[in-house]
Design a protein around this motif. Structure first.
Motif, PDB file in Angstrom:
ATOM      1  N   SER A  33      14.720 -35.747 -35.216  1.00  0.00           N
ATOM      2  CA  SER A  33      15.539 -35.071 -36.232  1.00  0.00           C
ATOM      3  C   SER A  33      16.468 -34.016 -35.645  1.00  0.00           C
ATOM      4  CB  SER A  33      14.643 -34.437 -37.289  1.00  0.00           C
ATOM      5  OG  SER A  33      13.949 -35.424 -38.016  1.00  0.00           O
ATOM      6  N   ILE A  34      16.010 -33.288 -34.634  1.00  0.00           N
ATOM      7  CA  ILE A  34      16.872 -32.274 -34.012  1.00  0.00           C
ATOM      8  C   ILE A  34      18.105 -32.961 -33.436  1.00  0.00           C
ATOM      9  CG2 ILE A  34      17.061 -30.550 -32.163  1.00  0.00           C
ATOM     10  CD1 ILE A  34      15.302 -29.640 -34.541  1.00  0.00           C
ATOM     11  N   LYS A  35      17.898 -34.073 -32.766  1.00  0.00           N
ATOM     12  CA  LYS A  35      19.021 -34.829 -32.195  1.00  0.00           C
ATOM     13  C   LYS A  35      19.940 -35.332 -33.302  1.00  0.00           C
ATOM     14  CE  LYS A  35      20.203 -38.619 -29.197  1.00  0.00           C
ATOM     15  NZ  LYS A  35      19.863 -39.333 -28.007  1.00  0.00           N
ATOM     16  N   ARG A  36      19.359 -35.845 -34.385  1.00  0.00           N
ATOM     17  CA  ARG A  36      20.157 -36.355 -35.506  1.00  0.00           C
ATOM     18  C   ARG A  36      21.005 -35.241 -36.111  1.00  0.00           C
ATOM     19  NH1 ARG A  36      17.948 -38.618 -41.371  1.00  0.00           N
ATOM     20  NH2 ARG A  36      19.923 -38.281 -42.437  1.00  0.00           N
ATOM     21  N   ILE A  37      20.389 -34.079 -36.347  1.00  0.00           N
ATOM     22  CA  ILE A  37      21.132 -32.949 -36.912  1.00  0.00           C
ATOM     23  C   ILE A  37      22.274 -32.558 -35.982  1.00  0.00           C
ATOM     24  CG2 ILE A  37      20.991 -30.495 -37.494  1.00  0.00           C
ATOM     25  CD1 ILE A  37      18.077 -31.103 -38.478  1.00  0.00           C
ATOM     26  N   ALA A  38      21.973 -32.457 -34.701  1.00  0.00           N
ATOM     27  CA  ALA A  38      22.998 -32.085 -33.718  1.00  0.00           C
ATOM     28  C   ALA A  38      24.148 -33.087 -33.718  1.00  0.00           C
ATOM     29  CB  ALA A  38      22.374 -31.986 -32.328  1.00  0.00           C
ATOM     30  N   ILE A  61      19.875 -16.208 -43.197  1.00  0.00           N
ATOM     31  CA  ILE A  61      20.631 -17.388 -42.783  1.00  0.00           C
ATOM     32  C   ILE A  61      22.008 -17.336 -43.436  1.00  0.00           C
ATOM     33  CG2 ILE A  61      20.708 -19.905 -42.830  1.00  0.00           C
ATOM     34  CD1 ILE A  61      17.607 -19.823 -42.893  1.00  0.00           C
ATOM     35  N   GLN A  62      23.020 -17.170 -42.612  1.00  0.00           N
ATOM     36  CA  GLN A  62      24.398 -17.089 -43.099  1.00  0.00           C
ATOM     37  C   GLN A  62      24.958 -18.476 -43.425  1.00  0.00           C
ATOM     38  OE1 GLN A  62      26.220 -14.192 -43.515  1.00  0.00           O
ATOM     39  NE2 GLN A  62      24.387 -13.040 -42.994  1.00  0.00           N
ATOM     40  N   ASP A  63      24.756 -19.413 -42.509  1.00  0.00           N
ATOM     41  CA  ASP A  63      25.279 -20.775 -42.671  1.00  0.00           C
ATOM     42  C   ASP A  63      24.099 -21.713 -42.891  1.00  0.00           C
ATOM     43  OD1 ASP A  63      26.377 -23.317 -42.485  1.00  0.00           O
ATOM     44  OD2 ASP A  63      27.545 -22.883 -40.698  1.00  0.00           O
ATOM     45  N   GLU A  64      24.008 -22.287 -44.077  1.00  0.00           N
ATOM     46  CA  GLU A  64      22.871 -23.119 -44.464  1.00  0.00           C
ATOM     47  C   GLU A  64      23.053 -24.605 -44.136  1.00  0.00           C
ATOM     48  OE1 GLU A  64      21.697 -22.231 -48.537  1.00  0.00           O
ATOM     49  OE2 GLU A  64      22.546 -20.228 -48.298  1.00  0.00           O
ATOM     50  N   THR A  65      24.103 -24.966 -43.417  1.00  0.00           N
ATOM     51  CA  THR A  65      24.393 -26.375 -43.150  1.00  0.00           C
ATOM     52  C   THR A  65      23.235 -27.070 -42.436  1.00  0.00           C
ATOM     53  OG1 THR A  65      26.736 -25.798 -42.985  1.00  0.00           O
ATOM     54  CG2 THR A  65      26.085 -27.970 -42.166  1.00  0.00           C
ATOM     55  N   ILE A  66      22.728 -26.482 -41.368  1.00  0.00           N
ATOM     56  CA  ILE A  66      21.612 -27.080 -40.625  1.00  0.00           C
ATOM     57  C   ILE A  66      20.370 -27.120 -41.500  1.00  0.00           C
ATOM     58  CG2 ILE A  66      20.028 -26.763 -38.674  1.00  0.00           C
ATOM     59  CD1 ILE A  66      22.437 -25.622 -37.101  1.00  0.00           C
ATOM     60  N   LEU A  67      20.085 -26.042 -42.197  1.00  0.00           N
ATOM     61  CA  LEU A  67      18.925 -25.976 -43.078  1.00  0.00           C
ATOM     62  C   LEU A  67      18.987 -27.051 -44.153  1.00  0.00           C
ATOM     63  CD1 LEU A  67      16.345 -24.496 -43.980  1.00  0.00           C
ATOM     64  CD2 LEU A  67      17.817 -22.990 -45.339  1.00  0.00           C
ATOM     65  N   ASN A  68      20.139 -27.223 -44.773  1.00  0.00           N
ATOM     66  CA  ASN A  68      20.280 -28.223 -45.832  1.00  0.00           C
ATOM     67  C   ASN A  68      20.095 -29.642 -45.298  1.00  0.00           C
ATOM     68  OD1 ASN A  68      20.706 -26.268 -47.774  1.00  0.00           O
ATOM     69  ND2 ASN A  68      22.930 -26.346 -47.584  1.00  0.00           N
ATOM     70  N   LEU A  69      20.608 -29.922 -44.106  1.00  0.00           N
ATOM     71  CA  LEU A  69      20.428 -31.246 -43.520  1.00  0.00           C
ATOM     72  C   LEU A  69      18.963 -31.474 -43.162  1.00  0.00           C
ATOM     73  CD1 LEU A  69      21.514 -33.942 -42.650  1.00  0.00           C
ATOM     74  CD2 LEU A  69      22.375 -32.886 -40.554  1.00  0.00           C
ATOM     75  N   ALA A  70      18.295 -30.452 -42.659  1.00  0.00           N
ATOM     76  CA  ALA A  70      16.865 -30.573 -42.340  1.00  0.00           C
ATOM     77  C   ALA A  70      16.066 -30.862 -43.608  1.00  0.00           C
ATOM     78  CB  ALA A  70      16.360 -29.298 -41.679  1.00  0.00           C
ATOM     79  N   LYS A  71      16.368 -30.167 -44.693  1.00  0.00           N
ATOM     80  CA  LYS A  71      15.673 -30.406 -45.960  1.00  0.00           C
ATOM     81  C   LYS A  71      15.949 -31.815 -46.480  1.00  0.00           C
ATOM     82  CE  LYS A  71      15.276 -25.648 -47.604  1.00  0.00           C
ATOM     83  NZ  LYS A  71      15.694 -24.691 -48.639  1.00  0.00           N
ATOM     84  N   LYS A  72      17.171 -32.300 -46.289  1.00  0.00           N
ATOM     85  CA  LYS A  72      17.524 -33.664 -46.698  1.00  0.00           C
ATOM     86  C   LYS A  72      16.695 -34.678 -45.909  1.00  0.00           C
ATOM     87  CE  LYS A  72      21.327 -36.948 -46.576  1.00  0.00           C
ATOM     88  NZ  LYS A  72      22.624 -37.236 -45.977  1.00  0.00           N
TER      89      LYS A  72
END
Length: 84
Positions: free
Chosen positions: A20-25, A62-73
């Motif tokens: 998942s870390i690789k996918r998010i990146a 957390i200022q930018d939630e983009t990574i967090l939102n993708l992780a939750k998805k």
């Protein structure tokens, strides 16, 4: 902006399926280490998140939630629940 404890943020990271870390990146065109740092790896301060003293490892702003939102998805896609 979101506030989580460092413990909650790390729980999200630990529950992510392998790869998942690789996918998010890749999906966000980021370096994998940046994604790891976002979840409180070695250099939380280099992730754009801010850690304040508090319970359960501290409070992460957390200022930018983009990574967090993708992780939750990703967790949702894999039917993985988070503790509340």
């Amino acid at each position: 902006m979101t506030h989580l404890t460092l413990e909650e943020l790390r729980e999200i990271k630990h529950k992510l399926p392998s790869g998942s870390i690789k996918r998010i990146a890749e999906e966000l065109n980021l370096d994998e280490q940046h994604v790891r740092n976002y979840f409180g790896a070695n250099h939380l301060e280099n992730s754009g998140n801010h850690l304040q003293a508090g319970p359960h490892g501290g409070i992460v702003e957390i200022q930018d939630e983009t990574i967090l939102n993708l992780a939750k998805k990703i967790l949702e896609e894999n039917s993985i629940a988070l503790s509340n």
